[in-house]
Motif scaffolding. Structure first.
Motif, mmCIF file in Angstrom:
data_model
loop_
_atom_site.group_PDB
_atom_site.id
_atom_site.type_symbol
_atom_site.label_atom_id
_atom_site.label_comp_id
_atom_site.label_asym_id
_atom_site.label_seq_id
_atom_site.Cartn_x
_atom_site.Cartn_y
_atom_site.Cartn_z
ATOM 1 N N UNK A 80 0.788 -1.228 0.000
ATOM 2 C CA UNK A 80 0.000 0.000 0.000
ATOM 3 C C UNK A 80 0.826 1.286 0.000
ATOM 4 N N UNK A 81 1.961 1.292 0.671
ATOM 5 C CA UNK A 81 2.728 2.531 0.820
ATOM 6 C C UNK A 81 3.843 2.652 -0.207
ATOM 7 N N UNK A 82 4.620 1.600 -0.392
ATOM 8 C CA UNK A 82 5.769 1.668 -1.296
ATOM 9 C C UNK A 82 5.388 2.141 -2.705
ATOM 10 N N UNK A 83 4.290 1.640 -3.293
ATOM 11 C CA UNK A 83 3.951 2.118 -4.642
ATOM 12 C C UNK A 83 3.676 3.624 -4.692
ATOM 13 N N UNK A 84 3.215 4.195 -3.567
ATOM 14 C CA UNK A 84 2.908 5.626 -3.536
ATOM 15 C C UNK A 84 4.160 6.494 -3.470
ATOM 16 N N UNK A 85 5.280 5.885 -3.100
ATOM 17 C CA UNK A 85 6.509 6.657 -2.956
ATOM 18 C C UNK A 85 7.234 6.859 -4.284
ATOM 19 N N UNK A 86 7.006 5.988 -5.218
ATOM 20 C CA UNK A 86 7.734 6.047 -6.482
ATOM 21 C C UNK A 86 7.402 7.363 -7.201
ATOM 22 N N UNK A 87 8.458 8.092 -7.562
ATOM 23 C CA UNK A 87 8.312 9.366 -8.254
ATOM 24 C C UNK A 87 8.222 10.571 -7.355
ATOM 25 N N UNK A 88 8.107 10.358 -6.047
ATOM 26 C CA UNK A 88 8.023 11.484 -5.123
ATOM 27 C C UNK A 88 9.406 12.075 -4.866
ATOM 28 N N UNK A 89 9.413 13.343 -4.472
ATOM 29 C CA UNK A 89 10.644 14.045 -4.127
ATOM 30 C C UNK A 89 11.048 13.641 -2.716
ATOM 31 N N UNK A 90 12.206 12.979 -2.513
ATOM 32 C CA UNK A 90 12.590 12.536 -1.171
ATOM 33 C C UNK A 90 12.887 13.681 -0.218
ATOM 34 N N UNK A 91 13.132 14.870 -0.748
ATOM 35 C CA UNK A 91 13.439 16.017 0.110
ATOM 36 C C UNK A 91 12.199 16.564 0.813
ATOM 37 N N UNK A 92 11.019 16.234 0.304
ATOM 38 C CA UNK A 92 9.777 16.767 0.881
ATOM 39 C C UNK A 92 9.290 15.825 1.986
ATOM 40 N N UNK A 93 10.038 15.808 3.087
ATOM 41 C CA UNK A 93 9.782 14.846 4.163
ATOM 42 C C UNK A 93 8.443 15.123 4.836
ATOM 43 N N UNK A 94 8.203 16.349 5.236
ATOM 44 C CA UNK A 94 6.962 16.670 5.930
ATOM 45 C C UNK A 94 5.755 16.476 5.019
#
Length: 406
Positions: A52-66
């Motif tokens: 559920x979570x890992x697929x949502x992370x792909x393509x996101x900017x890792x610097x935008x933590x909050x």
């Protein structure tokens, strides 16, 4: 071009005990690690992350933590709970790890820099008989610890959580198998016995050693008040988890009847679980685990609320969260003014091989080290040799056979 997350892998391994590790990789080749271990429910978190979570992370900017934290918490219908928050906590710590590695700084520097030079640590000493417990406390102090949690057996019982008859076994309450061990528990016998035990320990070790004790949620508010009052002359650093606190108001009865410092919250998952306890000053220490309360981003807010009300922080840090979580807690502790103490049970040498780390213990204190990021690695090849094995914490029944609180 802004860096993007290209992979989020979930790895479950069992080098002496089960751990769930999240590995987040960016397009620039930077890898961040997060811990998602939830003792006895490891596969639930692994599935939540992987499916559920890992697929949502792909393509996101890792610097935008909050923003990622808000996306995973506020952006979904189902919130809170240990499985969800452990998954979010793993993502959050992994992104802080990436941030630190990207800028070449340890995480505590990114949180405002150090407010202390080192972090006081406590560990556990157990003994079924009082004399055995005293020997273990003395031996633990000789290893350099300045703060020790003391736990003893109870006459008439065959088992007490984490304490072994006859000695010779380390503190590892989780048992391998497809179902938890069932223990028999007698609260009245415990309340009659433990004040005398701790009084003898205090008399033997003197006033300087910081002594802690854990009631493991098994008392009613009235029983907790009695125990806290009976232990006032022992001068505990804290009395931990005296009663379940889903109903936060019940701590008022305990607070009104004892000056023994109270610590609670290792099973809490959000700031809202502890809000009333903190704002009403019903506790002295908040105990949330970094991983189980949504990671650094959320726990730092909880700790900031606690600072306003003079509540100090002592995160849950047993051996059933991985060295990644301990590292994250130490970085947060270095930058948090009201951080008081860190639980540190230590790890089997094999665990330290799988999770090589920059943090270290010396003369009663922990330091996170100055490696970029969280400062904890993960040896996937070695981890692969130790697959998951079912293991559960024990459950307890009263003398009449009814279930009691864990």
């Amino acid at each position: 071009m802004t860096d993007k997350i290209i992979a989020a892998d979930v790895i479950v391994c069992s080098p002496t005990r089960n751990f769930v590790t999240l590995k987040v990789t960016t397009a620039d080749g930077v890898v961040g690690y997060g811990d998602a271990t939830l003792n006895g429910r490891e596969l639930s978190v692994a599935s939540y992350l992987r499916d559920h979570v890992a697929p949502l992370l792909i393509g996101r900017d890792p610097a935008r933590i909050e923003d990622t934290w808000q996306y995973l918490y506020r952006g979904v219908y189902w919130r809170r709970g240990p499985v969800t928050m452990a998954a979010i906590g793993a993502v959050d710590v992994a992104l802080w790890d990436i941030k630190g590695k990207t800028v070449g700084q340890p995480v505590y520097q990114l949180l405002g820099g150090a407010v202390r030079d080192r972090i006081l640590a406590y560990t556990h000493a157990t003994g079924w008989e009082t004399a055995e417990l005293i020997d273990q406390v003395v031996a633990t102090r000789e290893r350099g610890f300045l703060a020790i949690r003391a736990q003893a057996g109870v006459p008439g019982l065959d088992n007490v959580y984490g304490v072994h008859k006859g000695g010779g076994e380390g503190y590892e309450p989780a048992g391998r198998g497809v179902a938890p061990v069932e223990e028999v528990w007698d609260t009245d016998a415990y309340i009659r016995h433990i004040p005398g035990v701790l009084e003898q320990v205090r008399e033997h070790v003197g006033p300087e050693l910081k002594l802690l004790h854990d009631a493991h949620h098994r008392l009613t508010p009235q029983q907790a008040a009695r125990l806290g009052k009976a232990l006032e002359d022992v001068d505990l650093f804290w009395l931990e988890d005296v009663t379940p606190a889903e109903n936060q108001d019940v701590l008022r009865l305990v607070r009104n009847h004892t000056t023994t410092p109270l610590a609670i919250g290792e099973v809490f998952n959000t700031i809202w679980d502890a809000q009333h306890l903190i704002t009403e000053q019903l506790i002295d220490f908040i105990r949330v685990a970094i991983v189980h309360a949504g990671g650094i981003s959320h726990v730092r807010k909880l700790f900031a609320l606690a600072e306003v009300y003079q509540v100090r922080c002592g995160p849950h840090g047993p051996s059933d969260v991985s060295p990644i979580s301990l590292g994250a807690g130490l970085h947060l502790g270095m930058a948090t003014p009201n951080f008081a103490i860190q639980e540190y049970m230590g790890y089997d040498p094999l665990v330290s091989e799988v999770f090589p780390h920059a943090w270290s213990f010396d003369s009663g204190y922990l330091t996170p080290g100055d490696a970029p990021g969280v400062g904890v690695g993960f040896d996937e090849v070695l981890a692969a040799r130790y697959p998951y094995e079912p293991a559960y914490l024990p459950v307890a029944r009263r003398l009449d056979g009814t279930m009691t609180d864990w």
